[in-house]
Design a protein around this motif. Structure first.
Motif, PDB file in Angstrom:
ATOM      1  N   GLN A  54       0.806  -1.218   0.000  1.00  0.00           N
ATOM      2  CA  GLN A  54       0.000   0.000   0.000  1.00  0.00           C
ATOM      3  C   GLN A  54       0.838   1.266   0.000  1.00  0.00           C
ATOM      4  O   GLN A  54       2.021   1.237   0.286  1.00  0.00           O
ATOM      5  CB  GLN A  54      -0.960   0.000   1.198  1.00  0.00           C
ATOM      6  N   VAL A  55       0.157   2.365  -0.327  1.00  0.00           N
ATOM      7  CA  VAL A  55       0.747   3.709  -0.315  1.00  0.00           C
ATOM      8  C   VAL A  55      -0.135   4.567   0.582  1.00  0.00           C
ATOM      9  O   VAL A  55      -1.360   4.547   0.443  1.00  0.00           O
ATOM     10  CB  VAL A  55       0.784   4.300  -1.745  1.00  0.00           C
ATOM     11  N   GLN A  56       0.494   5.286   1.501  1.00  0.00           N
ATOM     12  CA  GLN A  56      -0.240   6.173   2.407  1.00  0.00           C
ATOM     13  C   GLN A  56       0.443   7.535   2.412  1.00  0.00           C
ATOM     14  O   GLN A  56       1.657   7.634   2.250  1.00  0.00           O
ATOM     15  CB  GLN A  56      -0.225   5.620   3.845  1.00  0.00           C
ATOM     16  N   LEU A  57      -0.347   8.582   2.598  1.00  0.00           N
ATOM     17  CA  LEU A  57       0.218   9.921   2.761  1.00  0.00           C
ATOM     18  C   LEU A  57       0.819  10.066   4.157  1.00  0.00           C
ATOM     19  O   LEU A  57       0.243   9.587   5.146  1.00  0.00           O
ATOM     20  CB  LEU A  57      -0.872  10.984   2.592  1.00  0.00           C
ATOM     21  N   THR A  58       1.948  10.722   4.246  1.00  0.00           N
ATOM     22  CA  THR A  58       2.507  11.091   5.551  1.00  0.00           C
ATOM     23  C   THR A  58       1.813  12.371   6.011  1.00  0.00           C
ATOM     24  O   THR A  58       1.033  12.973   5.256  1.00  0.00           O
ATOM     25  CB  THR A  58       4.029  11.340   5.434  1.00  0.00           C
ATOM     26  N   ASP A  59       2.126  12.801   7.217  1.00  0.00           N
ATOM     27  CA  ASP A  59       1.586  14.087   7.684  1.00  0.00           C
ATOM     28  C   ASP A  59       2.042  15.208   6.763  1.00  0.00           C
ATOM     29  O   ASP A  59       1.251  16.084   6.390  1.00  0.00           O
ATOM     30  CB  ASP A  59       2.028  14.371   9.125  1.00  0.00           C
ATOM     31  N   ALA A  60       3.298  15.178   6.367  1.00  0.00           N
ATOM     32  CA  ALA A  60       3.814  16.190   5.434  1.00  0.00           C
ATOM     33  C   ALA A  60       3.098  16.071   4.093  1.00  0.00           C
ATOM     34  O   ALA A  60       2.795  17.083   3.441  1.00  0.00           O
ATOM     35  CB  ALA A  60       5.320  16.013   5.243  1.00  0.00           C
ATOM     36  N   GLY A  61       2.807  14.861   3.680  1.00  0.00           N
ATOM     37  CA  GLY A  61       2.090  14.623   2.427  1.00  0.00           C
ATOM     38  C   GLY A  61       0.689  15.215   2.456  1.00  0.00           C
ATOM     39  O   GLY A  61       0.226  15.804   1.471  1.00  0.00           O
TER      40      GLY A  61
END
Length: 181
Positions: A54-61
């Protein structure tokens, strides 16, 4: 940071999948991944957490994505507005016509055809006597006029008006057969 990189991040964030984002953008998946890695290196923060599954956004993302969506909306809006200007499909035209011209059947049909072709252009029509139109054109209060102009009005020495003859008509005098003329 390049605009295409911003578009790439937005697409990956929407799909949470590099392959689907690359397909949507018509870009090879390795090239997409490389551009996002370059952007992350430039920013000094990872925008995505990547695993094999999977791919998840980071907080910065997520922070980047909020600004990126606003930026892309503004860029798209600017693109549309600039195209509208160059296409002359938005704006306003101030048109004056003599009463005899507005009463004829041709003008309403022409205005309807123009409005159909350029729905974003507002036509402001006002009836003006021919004696006023040349002056209003020179003052910039009109964009164009349909009027009978004397040669002196159409081509003054200092501020020439461009005039195009649209048609000529015969003026006749009709009287009863037993009239004294």
């Amino acid at each position: 940071m390049e605009l295409r990189q911003v578009r790439y991040v937005e697409a990956v964030a929407r799909h949470l999948n590099f392959t689907r984002a690359a397909e949507e953008l018509f870009v090879a998946q390795p090239a997409l991944s490389l551009q996002i890695q370059r952007l992350e290196a430039e920013l000094g923060v990872p925008l995505f957490e990547r695993t094999t599954r999977q791919v998840q956004l980071t907080d910065a993302g997520r922070t980047f994505l909020d600004s990126a969506q606003r930026l892309l909306a503004e860029v798209d809006d600017l693109d549309v507005r600039l195209r509208d200007i160059t296409d002359a499909s938005v704006g306003r035209v101030r048109l004056a016509a003599q009463q005899s011209v507005t009463a004829c059947g041709a003008l309403p049909a022409l205005l309807a055809e123009f409005k159909s072709a350029r729905p974003g252009v507002d036509v402001v029509l006002c009836e003006e006597p021919a004696s006023n139109t040349a002056s209003l054109l020179r003052q910039g209060r009109l964009d164009l006029a349909l009027a009978q102009l004397d040669d002196a009005d159409a081509t003054p020495d200092s501020e020439r008006l461009d005039a195009e003859s649209l048609y000529q008509e015969d003026v006749v005098l009709a009287v009863a057969t037993d009239h004294p003329c």
